[in-house]
Design an enzyme around this catalytic site. Sequence first.
Site, PDB file in Angstrom:
ATOM      1  CB  THR A 150      -0.890  -0.018   1.263  1.00  0.00           C
ATOM      2  OG1 THR A 150      -1.558   1.239   1.380  1.00  0.00           O
ATOM      3  CG2 THR A 150      -0.087  -0.229   2.541  1.00  0.00           C
ATOM      4  CG  ASP A 151      -1.186   4.983  -0.933  1.00  0.00           C
ATOM      5  OD1 ASP A 151      -1.729   4.349  -0.009  1.00  0.00           O
ATOM      6  OD2 ASP A 151      -1.789   5.864  -1.599  1.00  0.00           O
ATOM      7  CD  GLU A 152      -3.444   3.631   4.467  1.00  0.00           C
ATOM      8  OE1 GLU A 152      -3.231   3.504   5.682  1.00  0.00           O
ATOM      9  OE2 GLU A 152      -4.569   3.657   3.972  1.00  0.00           O
ATOM     10  CE1 TYR A 207      -3.433  -2.578   5.706  1.00  0.00           C
ATOM     11  CE2 TYR A 207      -3.285  -0.237   5.188  1.00  0.00           C
ATOM     12  CZ  TYR A 207      -3.353  -1.554   4.771  1.00  0.00           C
ATOM     13  OH  TYR A 207      -3.325  -1.865   3.427  1.00  0.00           O
ATOM     14  CE  LYS A 234       0.026  -4.526   2.970  1.00  0.00           C
ATOM     15  NZ  LYS A 234      -0.393  -5.861   2.415  1.00  0.00           N
TER      16      LYS A 234
HETATM   17  P1  NAD Z   1      -9.735  -7.266   2.122  1.00  0.00           P
HETATM   18  O1  NAD Z   1      -9.769  -6.967   3.580  1.00  0.00           O
HETATM   19  O2  NAD Z   1     -10.941  -6.984   1.296  1.00  0.00           O
HETATM   20  O3  NAD Z   1      -9.386  -8.807   1.898  1.00  0.00           O
HETATM   21  C1  NAD Z   1      -8.390  -9.456   2.646  1.00  0.00           C
HETATM   22  C2  NAD Z   1      -8.529 -10.957   2.401  1.00  0.00           C
HETATM   23  O4  NAD Z   1      -7.500 -11.612   3.146  1.00  0.00           O
HETATM   24  C3  NAD Z   1      -9.864 -11.535   2.896  1.00  0.00           C
HETATM   25  O5  NAD Z   1     -10.401 -12.400   1.911  1.00  0.00           O
HETATM   26  C4  NAD Z   1      -9.492 -12.305   4.152  1.00  0.00           C
HETATM   27  O6  NAD Z   1     -10.328 -13.413   4.400  1.00  0.00           O
HETATM   28  C5  NAD Z   1      -8.058 -12.734   3.838  1.00  0.00           C
HETATM   29  N1  NAD Z   1      -7.275 -12.957   5.073  1.00  0.00           N
HETATM   30  C6  NAD Z   1      -7.177 -12.113   6.143  1.00  0.00           C
HETATM   31  N2  NAD Z   1      -6.414 -12.685   7.095  1.00  0.00           N
HETATM   32  C7  NAD Z   1      -6.002 -13.886   6.604  1.00  0.00           C
HETATM   33  C8  NAD Z   1      -5.169 -14.920   7.108  1.00  0.00           C
HETATM   34  N3  NAD Z   1      -4.623 -14.845   8.331  1.00  0.00           N
HETATM   35  N4  NAD Z   1      -4.938 -16.000   6.337  1.00  0.00           N
HETATM   36  C9  NAD Z   1      -5.491 -16.090   5.093  1.00  0.00           C
HETATM   37  N5  NAD Z   1      -6.304 -15.158   4.583  1.00  0.00           N
HETATM   38  C10 NAD Z   1      -6.551 -14.062   5.307  1.00  0.00           C
HETATM   39  O7  NAD Z   1      -8.462  -6.504   1.552  1.00  0.00           O
HETATM   40  P2  NAD Z   1      -8.261  -5.719   0.180  1.00  0.00           P
HETATM   41  O8  NAD Z   1      -8.756  -4.346   0.340  1.00  0.00           O
HETATM   42  O9  NAD Z   1      -8.720  -6.566  -0.941  1.00  0.00           O
HETATM   43  O10 NAD Z   1      -6.661  -5.629   0.147  1.00  0.00           O
HETATM   44  C11 NAD Z   1      -5.892  -6.708  -0.363  1.00  0.00           C
HETATM   45  C12 NAD Z   1      -4.425  -6.375  -0.251  1.00  0.00           C
HETATM   46  O11 NAD Z   1      -4.145  -5.195  -0.986  1.00  0.00           O
HETATM   47  C13 NAD Z   1      -3.960  -6.108   1.186  1.00  0.00           C
HETATM   48  O12 NAD Z   1      -2.681  -6.650   1.340  1.00  0.00           O
HETATM   49  C14 NAD Z   1      -3.923  -4.588   1.282  1.00  0.00           C
HETATM   50  O13 NAD Z   1      -2.949  -4.175   2.207  1.00  0.00           O
HETATM   51  C15 NAD Z   1      -3.533  -4.222  -0.135  1.00  0.00           C
HETATM   52  N6  NAD Z   1      -4.012  -2.908  -0.604  1.00  0.00           N
HETATM   53  C16 NAD Z   1      -5.327  -2.566  -0.503  1.00  0.00           C
HETATM   54  C17 NAD Z   1      -5.773  -1.347  -1.017  1.00  0.00           C
HETATM   55  C18 NAD Z   1      -7.226  -0.936  -0.961  1.00  0.00           C
HETATM   56  O14 NAD Z   1      -7.537   0.206  -1.328  1.00  0.00           O
HETATM   57  N7  NAD Z   1      -8.146  -1.787  -0.551  1.00  0.00           N
HETATM   58  C19 NAD Z   1      -4.852  -0.479  -1.613  1.00  0.00           C
HETATM   59  C20 NAD Z   1      -3.496  -0.865  -1.662  1.00  0.00           C
HETATM   60  C21 NAD Z   1      -3.098  -2.084  -1.182  1.00  0.00           C
HETATM   61  O1  DAU Z   2      -4.202   3.983   0.456  1.00  0.00           O
HETATM   62  C1  DAU Z   2      -4.400   2.609   0.354  1.00  0.00           C
HETATM   63  C2  DAU Z   2      -5.248   2.141   1.520  1.00  0.00           C
HETATM   64  O2  DAU Z   2      -6.577   2.601   1.271  1.00  0.00           O
HETATM   65  C3  DAU Z   2      -5.239   0.627   1.693  1.00  0.00           C
HETATM   66  O3  DAU Z   2      -3.944   0.208   2.010  1.00  0.00           O
HETATM   67  C4  DAU Z   2      -6.204   0.214   2.807  1.00  0.00           C
HETATM   68  O4  DAU Z   2      -6.258  -1.200   2.901  1.00  0.00           O
HETATM   69  C5  DAU Z   2      -7.589   0.747   2.468  1.00  0.00           C
HETATM   70  O5  DAU Z   2      -8.492   0.437   3.497  1.00  0.00           O
HETATM   71  C6  DAU Z   2      -7.541   2.247   2.235  1.00  0.00           C
HETATM   72  O6  DAU Z   2      -7.256   2.956   3.486  1.00  0.00           O
HETATM   73  P1  DAU Z   2      -8.004   4.315   3.891  1.00  0.00           P
HETATM   74  O7  DAU Z   2      -7.939   4.455   5.333  1.00  0.00           O
HETATM   75  O8  DAU Z   2      -7.533   5.443   3.043  1.00  0.00           O
HETATM   76  O9  DAU Z   2      -9.503   3.926   3.378  1.00  0.00           O
HETATM   77  P2  DAU Z   2     -10.931   4.167   4.065  1.00  0.00           P
HETATM   78  O10 DAU Z   2     -11.958   3.825   3.025  1.00  0.00           O
HETATM   79  O11 DAU Z   2     -11.033   3.526   5.390  1.00  0.00           O
HETATM   80  O12 DAU Z   2     -10.957   5.744   4.280  1.00  0.00           O
HETATM   81  C7  DAU Z   2     -10.825   6.649   3.177  1.00  0.00           C
HETATM   82  C8  DAU Z   2     -10.849   8.055   3.745  1.00  0.00           C
HETATM   83  O13 DAU Z   2     -12.168   8.319   4.249  1.00  0.00           O
HETATM   84  C9  DAU Z   2      -9.908   8.268   4.935  1.00  0.00           C
HETATM   85  O14 DAU Z   2      -9.396   9.580   4.887  1.00  0.00           O
HETATM   86  C10 DAU Z   2     -10.821   8.103   6.147  1.00  0.00           C
HETATM   87  C11 DAU Z   2     -12.154   8.619   5.651  1.00  0.00           C
HETATM   88  N1  DAU Z   2     -13.358   7.964   6.233  1.00  0.00           N
HETATM   89  C12 DAU Z   2     -13.430   6.621   6.269  1.00  0.00           C
HETATM   90  C13 DAU Z   2     -14.529   5.991   6.814  1.00  0.00           C
HETATM   91  C14 DAU Z   2     -14.611   4.492   6.886  1.00  0.00           C
HETATM   92  C15 DAU Z   2     -14.404   8.768   6.677  1.00  0.00           C
HETATM   93  O15 DAU Z   2     -14.354  10.009   6.613  1.00  0.00           O
HETATM   94  N2  DAU Z   2     -15.501   8.135   7.205  1.00  0.00           N
HETATM   95  C16 DAU Z   2     -15.607   6.791   7.309  1.00  0.00           C
HETATM   96  O16 DAU Z   2     -16.640   6.290   7.835  1.00  0.00           O
END
Ligand code: NAD
Ligand code: DAU
Length: 353
Positions: A134-136, A159, A163
């Site tokens: 992730t970019d975080e 988190y 990562k």
């Molecule tokens: P998600 O939470 O939707 O899915 C995570 C999956 O991992 C689920 O299916 C869960 O059952 C599985 N999992 C969790 N713990 C586990 C364990 N101990 N063993 C096996 N499986 C397990 O996540 P996502 O949003 O699809 O993100 C996927 C990946 O991409 C993550 O590594 C996250 O850090 C990264 N990522 C997400 C975003 C985003 O915007 N969602 C952006 C950048 C990177």
């Molecule tokens: O940047 C990549 C990341 O983006 C991934 O690595 C993470 O897995 C993914 O969850 C996401 O993280 P964020 O924290 O940016 O996403 P989230 O949707 O939780 O929040 C987006 C923005 O909105 C953040 O600034 C927090 C705000 N927010 C979020 C929620 C859930 C609100 O204002 N209200 C809310 O209820």
Amino acid sequence: MRTEKTIIITGGAGFIGSHVVRHFVTRYPQYTIINLDKLTYAGNLANLRDIEEKENYKFIKGDIIDAAFIDRLFAEQKPDAVIHLAAESHVDRSISSPVEFVMTNVVGTVNLLNAAKACWKGVYDKCRFYHVSTDEVYGALTGDGMFTEETRYDPHSPYSASKASSDHFVRAYRDTFGMDIVISNCSNNYGSFHFPEKLIPLAINNIKNSKPVPVYGKGENIRDWLWVEDHVKAIDLIFHNAKAGTTYNVGGHNEWKNIDLIRLLCNIMDRKLSRVPGTSAQLITFVKDRAGHDLRYAINATKLQQELGWKPSLQFEEGLEKTVDWYLANEEWLDQVTSGAYQKYYSDQYSES
Ligand code: NAD
Ligand code: DAU
């Protein structure tokens, strides 16, 4: 029958993972795709109904924290590659339960690296460990800059710290043992099958049900949003073409202040639900800010664009509209994932607001 390649995709039942699994299963019938997932609250096999009968697809339920299980799995399946997405992914949950994030995101990743190392001994150059990050990990931007692959790691949430740690371990396995690893660090994804604890699907669900839409702080925080299928295309390109040891940033060049994004979403929802313009915006409710809330993320994806020819395909307004259409057409999915444990999570998370 042994196919050209066997790839273990971890976290394949989650949001991004299910799109990655679908893409690889359909685009590469010559590969065997094993989806390894624990099916936590975020994992849902309903995300993969359309491909679950494909001959080149196999689901294995398992926990990456369980080292003995992971070692056995690698010895039995003999994968040629891993695309690792399994993680605890929600920042708010990491604030209330940090240890779960250390266990899955750090220990789980190291378990996979160890199993891959043992399985690929002597053939490291033919096998690839792709870590999806992730970019975080880069922390928060305050000025006009953007994250590049050279930006120093500076994670702020449990988190992002977990990562960042997992990224360091993956690189350490290249430096120490010579394994072929690649990493990508992506910005915020959006699209179908996104679990409604995250901003966009949570807001769509609440607007649909005429419930308050919680915006943290003043809604000034900025995120760089990318259509999930564009992330998947980047993963495909990087998996097949990146040089061993390389990192790529992936992002949409699409920065939105949370409050502006939510206003746009409210307008789209009014139109889709035939509501009087302005109706959904009345649901916007400013609530207590997230602890340690990173102000701004923005990705410079020039390296990926120049070296591998990737660029995002969708304009945000178009992608958001498609996303809303998907949630409105898939009420059953939304109702299923927001029943049960979700209700407790929601009231715990938003009760003080
Ligand atoms: P998600 O939470 O939707 O899915 C995570 C999956 O991992 C689920 O299916 C869960 O059952 C599985 N999992 C969790 N713990 C586990 C364990 N101990 N063993 C096996 N499986 C397990 O996540 P996502 O949003 O699809 O993100 C996927 C990946 O991409 C993550 O590594 C996250 O850090 C990264 N990522 C997400 C975003 C985003 O915007 N969602 C952006 C950048 C990177
Ligand atoms: O940047 C990549 C990341 O983006 C991934 O690595 C993470 O897995 C993914 O969850 C996401 O993280 P964020 O924290 O940016 O996403 P989230 O949707 O939780 O929040 C987006 C923005 O909105 C953040 O600034 C927090 C705000 N927010 C979020 C929620 C859930 C609100 O204002 N209200 C809310 O209820």
